[in-house]
Scaffold this active site. Structure first.
Site, short mmCIF file in Angstrom:
data_model
loop_
_atom_site.label_atom_id
_atom_site.label_comp_id
_atom_site.label_asym_id
_atom_site.label_seq_id
_atom_site.Cartn_x
_atom_site.Cartn_y
_atom_site.Cartn_z
CB THR A 25 27.11 55.24 -30.68
OG1 THR A 25 28.29 54.76 -30.03
CG2 THR A 25 26.27 54.05 -31.11
CG HIS A 174 34.63 54.07 -24.81
ND1 HIS A 174 34.36 54.74 -23.64
CD2 HIS A 174 33.46 54.05 -25.49
CE1 HIS A 174 33.07 55.09 -23.63
NE2 HIS A 174 32.51 54.69 -24.73
CG ASN A 177 30.06 57.25 -21.49
OD1 ASN A 177 30.11 58.07 -20.58
ND2 ASN A 177 30.13 57.60 -22.76
CE1 TYR A 179 28.29 50.79 -23.35
CE2 TYR A 179 29.36 52.93 -23.29
CZ TYR A 179 28.26 52.15 -23.58
OH TYR A 179 27.13 52.71 -24.11
CG ASN A 234 25.43 52.01 -20.27
OD1 ASN A 234 24.40 51.78 -20.91
ND2 ASN A 234 26.57 52.37 -20.84
C1 8OZ Z 1 24.88 56.10 -27.02
C2 8OZ Z 1 24.31 54.93 -27.50
C3 8OZ Z 1 25.07 53.81 -27.58
C4 8OZ Z 1 26.39 53.82 -27.20
C5 8OZ Z 1 28.86 55.77 -25.16
C6 8OZ Z 1 29.32 54.38 -27.06
O1 8OZ Z 1 28.06 56.28 -24.42
C7 8OZ Z 1 28.41 55.01 -26.35
C8 8OZ Z 1 26.97 54.99 -26.72
C9 8OZ Z 1 26.20 56.12 -26.65
O2 8OZ Z 1 30.06 55.85 -24.94
#
Ligand code: 8OZ
Length: 361
Positions: A25, A174, A177, A179, A234
């Site tokens: 990113t 994806h 992480n 999400y 996160n």
């Molecule tokens: C760092 C900052 C913002 C998003 C991920 C898409 O960790 C990201 C991400 C990484 O998968």
């Protein structure tokens, strides 16, 4: 024994070598969440990677969670990404687009009409995101209804089609992480009942349905997936039984005949073997359960990467930050050259500085 610099047949797609540029990113997709001339130059410079996986790219306006990340849901975005794929192909490279929905890692200011982020749950993590006003706490999410799932799955289907129309060689879903997709997978987040909550079978259902749909749309040989069984990135706790959860998931993916599974080993961008883990994760067992092309990531040095390829514990190695600061990383590894230092303060947002101005040999 195979080396990093040997070519690789990725389900019919020829890769010049086994070093992959990891998805990164960069928050420079302006105007309109579109790649621009600088993006084209950035990826063109890195086209000697065996494969480029693009920065995470949102499948829909609701999938956005940070300022100035690119999308792949509008005609303008498809056209702009077309310039990126043309440049990468002209320079002899290959690229897969990483398709992203952030779920609850977002802020109302980034979403259409100030909507609340959506997730498997209505519980908010103590995570931060980056919006127009700088770092902000994420907003409270709304749990998706089961009747919204077909529309969500269709957004992935359309985004995959758009990525292929934009000239990408494939897509990476994806599911890492923490999400949206990992918010469904983990019992530390997913507090639903019904078909998408509860048992491992139910929590993996959304990812599996998306993968089936996207494979039908663009062909399984063009579809990969990224997983991160142990990361707490996160502000998200691990699943109560990561080994069972991700093993079940890759067993469901195996019959689809997908291009690859891409695994972040350990804490994303951090410890490869987290000290606080109740049990170490057995990545080799996960690889065996899948049985197909295996891509690994997280802090691999040239030496670690070379021995993983030689020993057959991985088929492809994804490298993140060193590919930012070394556009010609493959050549530098092969020749034993020194690496440029990463300018950490220029990772997110900004212009050419720390993006397209790293020197090649
Ligand atoms: C760092 C900052 C913002 C998003 C991920 C898409 O960790 C990201 C991400 C990484 O998968």
């Amino acid at each position: 024994m195979p080396t990093l610099y040997d070519s690789f047949d990725l389900s019919g797609i020829h890769l010049d070598n086994r070093l992959v540029m990891a998805p990164l990113t960069r928050n420079r997709a302006t105007p309109g969440n579109k790649p621009n001339a600088l993006t084209v130059e950035y990826y063109r410079q890195r086209a000697t990677a065996g494969l480029i996986i693009t920065e995470a790219t949102q499948i829909s306006p609701m999938g956005q969670g940070y300022i100035d990340t690119p999308g792949i849901y509008s005609a303008d975005q498809i056209e702009a990404w077309g310039s990126v794929s043309d440049a990468v192909h002209a320079a002899g490279g290959k690229l897969f687009m990483q398709l992203w929905h952030v779920g609850r890692i977002s802020h109302t200011s980034l979403l259409p009409d100030g909507a609340s982020p959506v997730s498997s749950t209505d519980r908010k993590p103590n995570a931060m995101t980056f919006a127009a006003e700088g770092f902000v706490e994420v907003s409270a999410p709304r749990a998706l209804r089961d009747d919204e799932m077909p529309g969500l799955i269709d957004d992935y289907r359309k985004a995959a089609r758009n990525a292929i129309d934009a000239g990408c060689d494939g897509v990476e879903i994806h599911s890492a992480n923490n999400y949206l997709l990992e918010q469904f997978l983990r019992d530390s987040v997913n507090d639903r009942s019904g078909p998408y909550g509860g048992s491992i079978e139910n929590r993996t259902r959304l990812v599996v349905e998306i993968m089936q749909t996207v494979c039908r749309e663009v062909g399984a040989n063009r579809v990969g997936i990224r997983l991160s069984p142990m990361t707490t990135f996160n502000d998200t706790p691990r699943d109560s039984d990561p080994q069972a959860l991700y093993t079940y998931l890759v067993e469901q993916l195996k019959p689809l005949g997908i291009a690859y599974v891409h695994v972040v080993e350990g804490e994303t961008g951090g410890a490869r073997e987290p000290e606080d883990a109740a049990r170490p994760f057995d990545y080799n067992a996960l690889k065996a359960a899948f049985g197909g092309c295996w891509m690994v990531n997280n802090g691999y040095s040239k030496e670690m990467a070379g021995s993983a390829i030689a020993q057959g514990s991985a088929d492809l190695i994804a490298i993140g930050r060193p590919f930012i600061s070394n556009p010609d990383l493959v050549r530098r590894f092969e020749e034993g050259a020194e690496l440029n230092q990463l300018q950490e303060d220029k990772l997110y947002g900004g212009g050419a500085a720390g993006y397209t101005d790293y020197p090649t040999l």
